[in-house]
Design a protein around this motif. Structure first.
Motif, mmCIF file in Angstrom:
data_model
loop_
_atom_site.group_PDB
_atom_site.id
_atom_site.type_symbol
_atom_site.label_atom_id
_atom_site.label_comp_id
_atom_site.label_asym_id
_atom_site.label_seq_id
_atom_site.Cartn_x
_atom_site.Cartn_y
_atom_site.Cartn_z
ATOM 1 N N ASP A 161 0.832 -1.204 0.000
ATOM 2 C CA ASP A 161 0.000 0.000 0.000
ATOM 3 C C ASP A 161 0.875 1.266 0.000
ATOM 4 O O ASP A 161 2.101 1.189 0.086
ATOM 5 N N ALA A 162 0.232 2.399 -0.084
ATOM 6 C CA ALA A 162 0.945 3.672 -0.181
ATOM 7 C C ALA A 162 1.796 3.947 1.050
ATOM 8 O O ALA A 162 2.916 4.460 0.939
ATOM 9 N N GLU A 163 1.289 3.591 2.210
ATOM 10 C CA GLU A 163 2.033 3.854 3.452
ATOM 11 C C GLU A 163 3.372 3.110 3.463
ATOM 12 O O GLU A 163 4.411 3.685 3.771
ATOM 13 N N GLU A 164 3.339 1.848 3.082
ATOM 14 C CA GLU A 164 4.576 1.069 3.063
ATOM 15 C C GLU A 164 5.504 1.537 1.945
ATOM 16 O O GLU A 164 6.719 1.567 2.107
ATOM 17 N N ALA A 165 4.924 1.934 0.817
ATOM 18 C CA ALA A 165 5.730 2.454 -0.294
ATOM 19 C C ALA A 165 6.458 3.728 0.128
ATOM 20 O O ALA A 165 7.642 3.904 -0.165
ATOM 21 N N MET A 166 5.758 4.596 0.852
ATOM 22 C CA MET A 166 6.386 5.837 1.312
ATOM 23 C C MET A 166 7.483 5.543 2.327
ATOM 24 O O MET A 166 8.500 6.232 2.350
ATOM 25 N N LYS A 168 7.849 6.186 -12.922
ATOM 26 C CA LYS A 168 9.100 5.782 -12.284
ATOM 27 C C LYS A 168 8.929 4.549 -11.404
ATOM 28 O O LYS A 168 9.887 3.816 -11.179
ATOM 29 N N ILE A 169 7.722 4.332 -10.894
ATOM 30 C CA ILE A 169 7.428 3.118 -10.137
ATOM 31 C C ILE A 169 6.131 2.519 -10.667
ATOM 32 O O ILE A 169 5.231 3.241 -11.111
ATOM 33 N N ARG A 170 6.059 1.199 -10.626
ATOM 34 C CA ARG A 170 4.866 0.499 -11.121
ATOM 35 C C ARG A 170 3.782 0.500 -10.054
ATOM 36 O O ARG A 170 4.065 0.487 -8.858
ATOM 37 N N SER A 180 9.677 -2.724 -8.148
ATOM 38 C CA SER A 180 9.946 -1.515 -8.938
ATOM 39 C C SER A 180 10.441 -0.377 -8.047
ATOM 40 O O SER A 180 11.250 0.442 -8.476
ATOM 41 N N ILE A 181 9.977 -0.343 -6.804
ATOM 42 C CA ILE A 181 10.461 0.669 -5.864
ATOM 43 C C ILE A 181 11.926 0.408 -5.543
ATOM 44 O O ILE A 181 12.752 1.330 -5.543
ATOM 45 N N ASN A 182 12.271 -0.859 -5.304
ATOM 46 C CA ASN A 182 13.668 -1.207 -5.040
ATOM 47 C C ASN A 182 14.548 -0.904 -6.252
ATOM 48 O O ASN A 182 15.673 -0.420 -6.101
ATOM 49 N N GLU A 183 14.056 -1.173 -7.461
ATOM 50 C CA GLU A 183 14.804 -0.848 -8.684
ATOM 51 C C GLU A 183 15.014 0.658 -8.810
ATOM 52 O O GLU A 183 16.093 1.115 -9.196
ATOM 53 N N TYR A 184 13.987 1.436 -8.500
ATOM 54 C CA TYR A 184 14.085 2.895 -8.554
ATOM 55 C C TYR A 184 15.167 3.389 -7.590
ATOM 56 O O TYR A 184 15.982 4.244 -7.936
ATOM 57 N N ILE A 185 15.180 2.836 -6.394
ATOM 58 C CA ILE A 185 16.187 3.232 -5.400
ATOM 59 C C ILE A 185 17.575 2.838 -5.878
ATOM 60 O O ILE A 185 18.522 3.631 -5.800
#
Length: 89
Positions: A35-40, A59-61, A76-81
Motif C-alpha cells: 500500500d501507499a504507506e509502506e511504499a512511502m 518511475k514506479i509500477r 519496482s520501488i527497489n529498482e528505482y532506489i
C-alpha cells in the motif's frame, strides 16, 4: 472433556516444537504489492503528492484494482532506489 497434565519440562518442550513448526510453515517472503504507506516508508518520503508524482511519471509500477485502492510494486520501488545509487570513491 478430558484434562491432560504435563510436567513443566514436557510442556515447554511441546511449546517449543509448536513454535518451531509454525515458524517453518510461515512464509517469510514479503508481499509483492504494497500500500501507499509502506511504499512511502521504503522510499523515505512523507508526501503522498511525491508518491503520486513518481507514479504519474512512470518511475514506479502500480496497480489500481479499484477506484480508491492503489497498490505499488515493491520490486519496482527497489529498482528505482538502486537506479539512483551513488557509488563512493
Amino acid at each position: 472433556m478430558q484434562v491432560v497434565c504435563l510436567q513443566e519440562e514436557a510442556f515447554y518442550a511441546l511449546f517449543d516444537k509448536v513454535v518451531e513448526h509454525m515458524e517453518s510453515k510461515r512464509d517469510n517472503k514479503p508481499a509483492k504489492w504494497i500500500d501507499a504507506e509502506e511504499a512511502m516508508l521504503l522510499l523515505n518520503i512523507k508526501s503522498t503528492t511525491t508518491l503520486q508524482k513518481l507514479r504519474d511519471e512512470g518511475k514506479i509500477r502500480f496497480s489500481q484494482p479499484q477506484r480508491k485502492i492503489i497498490l505499488y510494486d515493491r520490486d519496482s520501488i527497489n529498482e528505482y532506489i538502486e537506479k539512483h545509487v551513488r557509488e563512493t570513491f
